[in-house]
Design a protein around this motif. Structure first.
Motif, mmCIF file in Angstrom:
data_model
loop_
_atom_site.group_PDB
_atom_site.id
_atom_site.type_symbol
_atom_site.label_atom_id
_atom_site.label_comp_id
_atom_site.label_asym_id
_atom_site.label_seq_id
_atom_site.Cartn_x
_atom_site.Cartn_y
_atom_site.Cartn_z
ATOM 1 N N UNK A 1 0.804 -1.226 0.000
ATOM 2 C CA UNK A 1 0.000 0.000 0.000
ATOM 3 C C UNK A 1 0.839 1.279 0.000
ATOM 4 N N UNK A 2 2.104 1.202 0.410
ATOM 5 C CA UNK A 2 2.978 2.379 0.399
ATOM 6 C C UNK A 2 3.512 2.676 -1.002
ATOM 7 N N UNK A 3 3.232 1.792 -1.949
ATOM 8 C CA UNK A 3 3.655 1.940 -3.346
ATOM 9 C C UNK A 3 5.166 2.165 -3.472
ATOM 10 N N UNK A 4 5.967 1.261 -2.884
ATOM 11 C CA UNK A 4 7.419 1.431 -2.958
ATOM 12 C C UNK A 4 7.944 1.230 -4.371
ATOM 13 N N UNK A 5 9.022 1.944 -4.664
ATOM 14 C CA UNK A 5 9.690 1.810 -5.956
ATOM 15 C C UNK A 5 10.977 1.000 -5.846
ATOM 16 N N UNK B 1 13.066 8.550 -4.942
ATOM 17 C CA UNK B 1 12.237 7.346 -5.042
ATOM 18 C C UNK B 1 11.524 7.049 -3.718
ATOM 19 N N UNK B 2 10.413 6.331 -3.831
ATOM 20 C CA UNK B 2 9.693 5.835 -2.660
ATOM 21 C C UNK B 2 10.368 4.540 -2.208
ATOM 22 N N UNK B 3 10.933 4.563 -1.010
ATOM 23 C CA UNK B 3 11.803 3.480 -0.547
ATOM 24 C C UNK B 3 11.190 2.800 0.676
ATOM 25 N N UNK C 1 11.668 7.622 2.485
ATOM 26 C CA UNK C 1 11.336 6.386 3.213
ATOM 27 C C UNK C 1 9.840 6.368 3.517
ATOM 28 N N UNK C 2 9.131 5.444 2.870
ATOM 29 C CA UNK C 2 7.673 5.393 3.025
ATOM 30 C C UNK C 2 7.223 4.216 3.885
ATOM 31 N N UNK C 3 8.130 3.281 4.202
ATOM 32 C CA UNK C 3 7.759 2.137 5.023
ATOM 33 C C UNK C 3 8.974 1.390 5.516
ATOM 34 N N UNK C 4 8.797 0.695 6.635
ATOM 35 C CA UNK C 4 9.844 -0.133 7.236
ATOM 36 C C UNK C 4 9.259 -1.509 7.501
ATOM 37 N N UNK C 5 9.917 -2.551 7.016
ATOM 38 C CA UNK C 5 9.400 -3.900 7.187
ATOM 39 C C UNK C 5 10.410 -4.815 7.861
#
Length: 211
Positions: A62-66, A134-136, A163-167
């Motif tokens: 959902x964060x649409x990472x690139x 970029x969306x990372x 940085x749009x998300x951390x997993x």
């Protein structure tokens, strides 16, 4: 003079369900009054890695990472499997030791609960164009102290990435929340594990956690 303590693998294990995948993790005493359940993702097989990659992708898509970023060493298989499950081809690995091709690299100092002393994260400057603008999403196996994950975030931002998300596969205890600050809200984990203190009869018991 303070005596050093050599980590000891105990006879205890800790059972955890990682997004529905059951694993038994050995308890390792890293201090006289502290033990952790150790997950070596590289020892848990291809099926486990693939499962974690897909589960993380479900949470991060959902964060649409690139592009995906992971830190050596145990973050490498996580980055590969998450990238594969997200349908991405390229990923970036942050190194922890100098390589012949890292003559010019962005650097961030970190510490780790499972490693002695201060370490460095290194980002090859040739990878900067892959991250800039970029969306990372940044991934790792476990977040415990939060230092390694924070260092990865800082390096991505130095390179101009968003940085749009951390997993992570596992969140461990709660120390990482204060270290990451507002970025803690970006963390998506597949399971949570406590840390352990000495109990009765030589057994280790879970430490209380402050929410």
């Amino acid at each position: 003079m303070t005596q050093s303590f050599a980590p000891v693998v105990t006879e205890q294990t800790h059972a955890v369900s990682v997004a529905g995948f059951p694993v038994e993790l050995p308890l390792v005493a890293i201090k006289p009054d502290l033990a952790i359940s150790l997950m070596m993702v590289i020892d848990l097989g291809v099926r486990f890695g693939e499962h974690c990659g897909k589960a993380l992708a479900d949470q991060l898509s959902p964060m649409e990472p690139e592009i995906v970023v992971g830190a050596a060493t145990l973050g490498i298989p996580v980055a590969i499997e998450a990238s594969r499950a997200l349908g991405l081809d390229r990923y970036v690995i942050l190194q922890k030791s100098p390589k012949v091709h890292l003559g010019s690299a962005l650097e961030q100092k970190i510490t780790s609960i499972t490693s002695k002393g201060e370490q460095r994260l290194l980002l090859d400057d040739r990878a900067v164009p892959l991250l800039k603008g970029k969306r990372v999403v940044v991934v790792d196996d476990v977040v415990a102290s939060g230092s390694s994950l924070k260092g990865s975030i800082d390096l991505v931002r130095k390179a101009g990435g968003n940085v749009v998300g951390l997993g992570v596969i596992l969140t461990e205890a709660r120390e990482w929340e204060s270290v990451l600050g507002p970025d803690a809200a970006l963390v998506q984990g597949l399971a949570h594990i406590p840390q352990f203190r000495p109990g009765e009869n030589g057994r280790w018991v879970a430490r209380p956690e402050t929410l």
